[in-house]
Write a protein that holds these residues in place. Structure first.
Motif, PDB file in Angstrom:
ATOM      1  N   ARG A  61      62.436  42.676  47.820  1.00 30.62           N
ATOM      2  CA  ARG A  61      61.333  43.008  48.821  1.00 30.62           C
ATOM      3  C   ARG A  61      60.470  44.297  48.605  1.00 30.62           C
ATOM      4  O   ARG A  61      61.204  45.246  48.062  1.00 30.62           O
ATOM      5  CB  ARG A  61      61.913  42.968  50.185  1.00 30.62           C
ATOM      6  CG  ARG A  61      62.326  41.782  50.623  1.00 30.62           C
ATOM      7  CD  ARG A  61      62.329  41.553  52.156  1.00 30.62           C
ATOM      8  NE  ARG A  61      63.019  40.261  52.452  1.00 30.62           N
ATOM      9  CZ  ARG A  61      62.393  39.329  53.242  1.00 30.62           C
ATOM     10  NH1 ARG A  61      61.198  39.666  53.824  1.00 30.62           N
ATOM     11  NH2 ARG A  61      62.796  38.070  53.519  1.00 30.62           N
ATOM     12  N   ALA A  62      59.212  44.253  48.996  1.00 31.74           N
ATOM     13  CA  ALA A  62      58.402  45.248  48.592  1.00 31.74           C
ATOM     14  C   ALA A  62      57.731  45.619  50.026  1.00 31.74           C
ATOM     15  O   ALA A  62      57.481  44.573  50.825  1.00 31.74           O
ATOM     16  CB  ALA A  62      57.454  45.131  47.634  1.00 31.74           C
ATOM     17  N   GLU A  72      53.351  52.978  46.306  1.00 30.86           N
ATOM     18  CA  GLU A  72      52.186  53.442  45.474  1.00 30.86           C
ATOM     19  C   GLU A  72      51.849  52.266  44.399  1.00 30.86           C
ATOM     20  O   GLU A  72      50.921  52.074  44.266  1.00 30.86           O
ATOM     21  CB  GLU A  72      52.671  54.640  44.828  1.00 30.86           C
ATOM     22  CG  GLU A  72      51.144  55.178  44.390  1.00 30.86           C
ATOM     23  CD  GLU A  72      51.497  56.656  43.698  1.00 30.86           C
ATOM     24  OE1 GLU A  72      50.581  56.921  42.789  1.00 30.86           O
ATOM     25  OE2 GLU A  72      52.487  57.298  44.337  1.00 30.86           O
ATOM     26  N   ASP A  73      52.858  51.959  43.436  1.00 30.51           N
ATOM     27  CA  ASP A  73      52.505  50.937  42.553  1.00 30.51           C
ATOM     28  C   ASP A  73      52.153  49.512  43.279  1.00 30.51           C
ATOM     29  O   ASP A  73      51.353  48.866  42.558  1.00 30.51           O
ATOM     30  CB  ASP A  73      53.614  51.087  41.567  1.00 30.51           C
ATOM     31  CG  ASP A  73      55.169  50.628  41.999  1.00 30.51           C
ATOM     32  OD1 ASP A  73      55.347  50.427  43.518  1.00 30.51           O
ATOM     33  OD2 ASP A  73      55.977  50.195  41.226  1.00 30.51           O
ATOM     34  N   VAL A  74      53.048  49.338  44.107  1.00 27.47           N
ATOM     35  CA  VAL A  74      52.565  48.008  44.799  1.00 27.47           C
ATOM     36  C   VAL A  74      51.267  48.042  45.335  1.00 27.47           C
ATOM     37  O   VAL A  74      50.384  46.796  44.969  1.00 27.47           O
ATOM     38  CB  VAL A  74      53.732  47.464  45.836  1.00 27.47           C
ATOM     39  CG1 VAL A  74      53.160  46.373  46.722  1.00 27.47           C
ATOM     40  CG2 VAL A  74      54.908  47.409  45.200  1.00 27.47           C
ATOM     41  N   LEU A 118      48.589  47.540  42.366  1.00 26.56           N
ATOM     42  CA  LEU A 118      48.583  46.038  42.035  1.00 26.56           C
ATOM     43  C   LEU A 118      48.147  45.184  42.684  1.00 26.56           C
ATOM     44  O   LEU A 118      47.009  44.477  42.411  1.00 26.56           O
ATOM     45  CB  LEU A 118      50.107  45.634  41.483  1.00 26.56           C
ATOM     46  CG  LEU A 118      50.121  44.197  40.672  1.00 26.56           C
ATOM     47  CD1 LEU A 118      49.219  44.496  39.314  1.00 26.56           C
ATOM     48  CD2 LEU A 118      51.568  43.830  40.478  1.00 26.56           C
ATOM     49  N   LEU A 119      48.396  45.418  43.994  1.00 29.63           N
ATOM     50  CA  LEU A 119      47.626  44.618  44.923  1.00 29.63           C
ATOM     51  C   LEU A 119      46.170  44.726  44.931  1.00 29.63           C
ATOM     52  O   LEU A 119      45.332  43.824  45.243  1.00 29.63           O
ATOM     53  CB  LEU A 119      48.183  44.925  46.613  1.00 29.63           C
ATOM     54  CG  LEU A 119      49.516  44.209  46.820  1.00 29.63           C
ATOM     55  CD1 LEU A 119      50.283  44.847  48.108  1.00 29.63           C
ATOM     56  CD2 LEU A 119      49.308  42.723  47.048  1.00 29.63           C
ATOM     57  N   ASP A 120      45.669  46.200  44.778  1.00 30.92           N
ATOM     58  CA  ASP A 120      44.180  46.391  44.921  1.00 30.92           C
ATOM     59  C   ASP A 120      43.646  45.627  43.519  1.00 30.92           C
ATOM     60  O   ASP A 120      42.355  45.329  43.648  1.00 30.92           O
ATOM     61  CB  ASP A 120      44.031  47.905  44.828  1.00 30.92           C
ATOM     62  CG  ASP A 120      44.366  48.527  46.019  1.00 30.92           C
ATOM     63  OD1 ASP A 120      44.108  47.945  47.074  1.00 30.92           O
ATOM     64  OD2 ASP A 120      44.132  49.903  45.975  1.00 30.92           O
ATOM     65  N   ALA A 154      54.796  42.338  38.526  1.00 33.19           N
ATOM     66  CA  ALA A 154      54.402  41.094  39.312  1.00 33.19           C
ATOM     67  C   ALA A 154      54.676  41.351  40.797  1.00 33.19           C
ATOM     68  O   ALA A 154      55.461  41.983  41.207  1.00 33.19           O
ATOM     69  CB  ALA A 154      54.925  39.945  38.551  1.00 33.19           C
ATOM     70  N   ILE A 155      53.723  40.869  41.367  1.00 29.53           N
ATOM     71  CA  ILE A 155      54.028  40.810  42.970  1.00 29.53           C
ATOM     72  C   ILE A 155      53.758  39.203  43.201  1.00 29.53           C
ATOM     73  O   ILE A 155      53.312  38.387  42.798  1.00 29.53           O
ATOM     74  CB  ILE A 155      52.898  41.685  43.694  1.00 29.53           C
ATOM     75  CG1 ILE A 155      51.528  41.273  43.245  1.00 29.53           C
ATOM     76  CG2 ILE A 155      53.435  43.156  43.752  1.00 29.53           C
ATOM     77  CD1 ILE A 155      50.366  42.021  44.018  1.00 29.53           C
TER      78      ILE A 155
END
Length: 160
Positions: A7-8, A13-15, A18-20, A61-62
């Motif tokens: 879970r994230a 910061e890295d999530v 990557l979402l951006d 990956a997310i």
């Protein structure tokens, strides 16, 4: 592969980065009326489970599941461009499907693009047992969208 999926939070910061990247890419590939990417703040909602896939601590990956009760929707499935071709997307999709079963969902739906930019994603979903379906939830028919669904079964019912 040393993939670790957990879970994230959108504030990691890295999530967040990557979402951006995912948000910007989706907005660049589709006109606003045909782009259904969720902003990061919506991925922090109580009905959304967000996951991150890392290899040796590096985010690759997310992916998320939005829970609607009996069914769920895959959201924000994204593999970093530099990590593509390593199996991260397939591993994330498998983990999200397992999570959906654990949440008691009967089926998973998704919306993705219909163009060449989304061909690899559609092939990944098809290989995992998703098939095209009519629009679901609040979606409407759109030539730039492909809607897919997959009925979930317990692993032993799938011969796993």
């Amino acid at each position: 592969m040393g993939f670790h999926i957990a879970r994230a939070q959108v504030l990691e910061e890295d999530v967040a980065a990557l979402l951006d990247r995912h948000f910007e890419l989706m907005r660049a590939q589709s006109p606003a009326e045909s782009c259904h990417v969720l902003p990061a703040e919506d991925l922090a909602a109580a009905d959304v489970s967000l996951f991150a896939l890392r290899d040796q601590g590096q985010l690759l990956a997310i992916g998320a599941i939005r829970n609607f009760g009996d069914w769920g929707e895959l959201k924000s499935m994204h593999t970093a461009q530099e990590a593509r071709g390593r199996g991260a997307g397939k591993a994330m999709l498998t983990a999200l499907m397992q999570e959906a079963r654990a949440q008691g969902l009967k089926y998973l739906n998704l919306e993705t693009g219909s163009g060449a930019d989304h061909l690899a994603a559609r092939r990944l979903y098809e290989a995992a047992g998703f098939s095209e379906c009519p629009p679901f939830g609040d979606y409407v028919a759109d030539p730039l969208s492909v809607f897919m669904t997959h009925t979930l079964r317990e692993p032993e019912q799938q011969g796993m």
